[in-house]
Write a protein that holds these residues in place. Structure first.
Motif, mmCIF file in Angstrom:
data_model
loop_
_atom_site.group_PDB
_atom_site.id
_atom_site.type_symbol
_atom_site.label_atom_id
_atom_site.label_comp_id
_atom_site.label_asym_id
_atom_site.label_seq_id
_atom_site.Cartn_x
_atom_site.Cartn_y
_atom_site.Cartn_z
ATOM 1 N N PRO A 36 0.470 -1.228 0.152
ATOM 2 C CA PRO A 36 -0.156 0.183 0.141
ATOM 3 C C PRO A 36 0.760 1.572 -0.228
ATOM 4 C CG PRO A 36 0.519 -0.812 2.574
ATOM 5 C CD PRO A 36 0.822 -2.208 1.414
ATOM 6 N N ASP A 37 0.584 2.679 -0.507
ATOM 7 C CA ASP A 37 1.362 3.557 -0.501
ATOM 8 C C ASP A 37 0.846 4.247 0.811
ATOM 9 O OD1 ASP A 37 1.620 4.291 -2.541
ATOM 10 O OD2 ASP A 37 -0.893 4.495 -3.404
ATOM 11 N N ALA A 38 -0.115 3.713 1.248
ATOM 12 C CA ALA A 38 -0.568 4.047 3.026
ATOM 13 C C ALA A 38 -1.146 3.954 4.272
ATOM 14 C CB ALA A 38 -1.153 6.199 3.178
ATOM 15 N N THR A 39 -0.622 3.536 5.646
ATOM 16 C CA THR A 39 -1.594 2.913 5.946
ATOM 17 C C THR A 39 -1.940 3.389 7.862
ATOM 18 O OG1 THR A 39 -0.511 0.512 4.958
ATOM 19 C CG2 THR A 39 -1.073 0.311 7.310
ATOM 20 N N GLY A 40 -3.107 2.706 8.223
ATOM 21 C CA GLY A 40 -3.719 3.076 9.725
ATOM 22 C C GLY A 40 -3.948 2.197 10.081
ATOM 23 N N HIS A 41 -3.805 1.699 11.607
ATOM 24 C CA HIS A 41 -3.949 0.467 12.398
ATOM 25 C C HIS A 41 -4.635 1.075 13.615
ATOM 26 C CE1 HIS A 41 -0.530 0.372 14.042
ATOM 27 N NE2 HIS A 41 0.345 1.287 12.981
ATOM 28 N N THR A 42 -5.854 0.295 14.391
ATOM 29 C CA THR A 42 -5.731 0.516 15.485
ATOM 30 C C THR A 42 -4.133 -0.182 16.412
ATOM 31 O OG1 THR A 42 -6.962 -1.589 15.630
ATOM 32 C CG2 THR A 42 -8.018 -0.075 15.679
ATOM 33 N N ASN A 43 -4.306 0.104 17.684
ATOM 34 C CA ASN A 43 -3.146 0.101 18.487
ATOM 35 C C ASN A 43 -3.981 -2.165 18.668
ATOM 36 O OD1 ASN A 43 -0.993 -0.973 20.033
ATOM 37 N ND2 ASN A 43 -1.694 0.581 21.953
ATOM 38 N N PRO A 44 -2.626 -2.656 18.476
ATOM 39 C CA PRO A 44 -2.550 -3.862 18.303
ATOM 40 C C PRO A 44 -2.842 -3.965 19.779
ATOM 41 C CG PRO A 44 -0.133 -3.489 16.958
ATOM 42 C CD PRO A 44 -1.536 -2.409 17.002
ATOM 43 N N ASP A 45 -2.060 -3.665 20.401
ATOM 44 C CA ASP A 45 -1.801 -4.401 21.874
ATOM 45 C C ASP A 45 -2.212 -4.583 22.478
ATOM 46 O OD1 ASP A 45 1.111 -4.854 21.662
ATOM 47 O OD2 ASP A 45 1.449 -2.783 22.147
ATOM 48 N N THR A 46 -4.209 -3.040 21.941
ATOM 49 C CA THR A 46 -5.057 -3.094 22.767
ATOM 50 C C THR A 46 -6.065 -3.457 22.227
ATOM 51 O OG1 THR A 46 -5.073 -0.672 22.558
ATOM 52 C CG2 THR A 46 -4.476 -1.780 24.496
#
Lengths: 430, 181
Positions: free
Chosen positions: A121-131
């Protein structure tokens, strides 16, 4: 004698060949059931090997005959759309004949169905995988019934520069529990503010609307789809440091699931690509008596600027049983754009037309939503049926039209007109 | 009314896989209620009802009976069943009906499908209810947010009180049990 011989030959030619897994059925499964029924897919079980399919063959036939699978609720009566899913009667019949013949595996090399390749991808966003957010084992009523089994998450993209986004790909750690996700690009930090109200919990317990922009305005995925991909030649203008807001609808699976999300944004805009805007057709409030199974709400929009409609995102709750949207030109010619005769809110993904549909200045867009507020609606959330009075400033039932003005210089005029219409409707219905 | 048969099946307990073949015979004291639920480790409709099935198990157990979860798909092993029980918080006895002996005995057609058994005065088991667990699913693909009718729960309560049940069969909806060939 010759006649008898010919009859025998023709009879032999018409004798249908017994389908086998390797020659026939695996191809049908490959084209209709992937990628959901494989590793990481949303399907509840794999359909990769002979044993996977043979062990559920009758169930597969029933679900496909009844139109439950592959998941696709759009009627054929509207405009042709990209990525239509549907298994043919002939294919279903082939699986049935395979069952009747004892599910022969057939001759040849061992066949297993495999997944696709890697795309960067050109850009990525994600939630915090630790929570991760914990999806409960069963549906649980929240602070009001309208947001049951929904959670909205903020996925910061941190893009330093503006982007021309052409597609969005969604991934989750709980693909079998997530049924639908509605996306909005938020450049004002509004969703971050909502998310900050309860810093100990990931996401927040509200719809994913941002101001007047309804959730799903920048695409919506449902069962069987994990990608929102604009047609060639169109893009979304995205300013720097955008947040993707993901209103996530989940279906508890019977066990606790840990939910993390990510989105990948892709820029593949061609020279001369046109920026897409969203025109919102909506009903802001519905008041329906209990047991009214034929309540209809409509809205007419007179379009002030010529636009090309490239796709539509539908939105309505489970009390809605069907909906359609059409365009009527100055000569009175009506074109049905999109129709659902069996609306299920969990299957309302964004659809894009195979060819843009041009709406000229002065043409009318007419939307109609049918509501069944009775026990005969198997999805009615109000059981037993009860009086409904629902309102939302972004609409309790919508069609979001993804459009590009024919004249690029009219983009701001279109934006202002759409905004004024939204404000006008909010004032008109109290 | 159908009578239960003595059937040889594989079985394991919920917390410690025995991994051995044993003969398992359904038995009960007069007035006791047992429940059999046909299931599959990867049927989403049966799995969505796992918490309800566990609740029924606890209520039946508290009344002196048992709930048996019967996995019907031939491809399942004790390890699969144990992992499934752990994942879904199921604590009842699990039976893997590899040869579909229980399926055939009760004419079970889908998962989940429940059978409620009441033992009469002389300990003879009788089926007092068979079919839907609840109305969470109107049909495959048509799911409510939550069940509003609890057929097995009601049948168990009636059985324990030895009260009549208005409807003894409700056509179940779920994942079709593939016939043995």
């Amino acid at each position: 004698m010759i006649e008898i011989l010919l009859a025998t030959v023709f009879a032999q030619q018409e004798e249908p060949r017994v389908p086998t897994w390797k020659q026939d059925v695996h191809e049908i499964i490959l084209s209709n059931c992937m990628p959901c029924h494989s590793s990481g897919g949303a399907g509840a079980f794999h359909l990769l090997r002979y044993e996977d399919v043979a062990g559920r063959a009758s169930f597969i036939v029933e679900l496909t005959r009844n139109g439950v699978m592959p998941p696709w609720k759009v009627d054929d009566s509207g405009l042709p759309v990209h990525h239509k899913r549907g298994i043919s009667k002939e294919e279903i019949e082939t699986i049935q004949r395979w069952i009747d013949a004892g599910k022969p595996e057939g001759d040849g090399a061992e066949i297993a169905i495999c997944g696709g390749g890697l795309v960067i991808p050109d850009a990525t966003g994600h939630t915090n995988p630790d929570t991760p957010w914990i999806i409960p084992a069963e549906s649980a009523a929240r602070w009001h019934k309208g947001i049951r089994d929904k959670r909205t998450f903020v996925l910061p993209i941190n893009n330093p520069n503006p982007m021309k986004v052409t597609s969005l790909k969604f991934s989750t750690t709980a693909p079998r529990a997530v049924q639908m996700v509605c996306f909005v690009f938020d450049h004002q930090g509004r969703a971050r503010m909502f998310d900050g109200w309860d810093p100990d919990e990931p996401g927040y317990e509200m719809m994913g609307d941002i101001g007047w922009v309804p959730s799903g305005a920048h695409g919506k995925i449902g069962p069987g789809s994990g990608v929102v991909s604009l047609p060639h030649g169109f893009h979304w203008e995205v300013p720097p440091n955008i947040d993707v807001v993901a209103e996530t609808h989940f279906r508890p699976t019977g066990k606790i699931e840990q939910l993390s999300l990510s989105v990948d944004l892709f820029e593949d805009a061609i020279e001369g690509s046109r920026a897409v805007q969203e025109i919102v057709s909506m009903i802001r409030r519905i008041v329906i008596e209990a047991d009214d199974d034929a309540f209809v709400a409509t809205e007419h929009l007179d379009i002030p600027i010529a636009v090309d409609v490239i796709g539509i995102t539908p939105r309505a709750g489970a009390e809605c049983s069907g909906m359609n949207i059409s365009s009527t030109n100055s000569e009175g010619t009506k074109q049905l754009l999109l129709s659902y005769s069996d609306w299920d809110p969990h299957y309302g993904e964004t659809v894009f037309f195979t060819k843009p549909f041009r709406v000229m200045k002065g043409d009318t867009i007419t939307s109609a939503w049918n509501f069944n507020n009775s026990d005969s609606n198997p999805r009615n959330p109000f059981v037993p049926a009860q009086f409904i009075d629902l309102a939302r400033k972004t609409g309790v039932a919508n069609f979001v039209l993804h459009v590009a003005p024919v004249q690029v210089e009219q983009a701001s005029d279109l934006y202002e007109w759409n905004l004024s219409m939204l404000r006008k409707r909010q004032r008109a219905v109290q | 009314m159908k009578h239960l048969w003595c059937i040889c099946v594989f079985f394991l307990t919920s917390c410690a896989t025995k991994g051995i073949l044993e003969t398992h015979i359904l038995q009960g004291e007069p007035g006791e209620v047992d429940v059999i639920v046909f299931s599959s480790t990867d049927c989403p409709i049966a799995n969505a009802m796992a918490p309800e099935i566990e609740r029924i198990h606890i209520s039946v157990q508290n009344a002196g009976g048992d709930l048996f979860l019967v996995h019907v798909w031939a491809g399942r092993t004790n390890i699969d069943a144990q992992k499934h029980a752990d994942d879904y918080g199921l604590t009842m006895e699990v039976i893997i009906d590899t040869e579909h002996e229980l399926v055939d005995s009760f004419n079970a057609t889908v998962t989940p499908e429940a059978v409620v058994v009441l033992y009469d005065e002389d300990g003879t088991p009788k089926v007092i209810y068979q079919g839907l667990v609840n109305n969470l699913f109107d049909s495959p693909g048509n799911r409510r947010d939550e069940a509003t009718q609890h057929y097995v729960r009601d049948a168990v309560a009636a059985g324990i009180k030895n009260e009549a049940i208005s409807t003894s069969y409700r056509a179940p909806t779920g994942c079709i049990i593939e016939q043995k060939q």
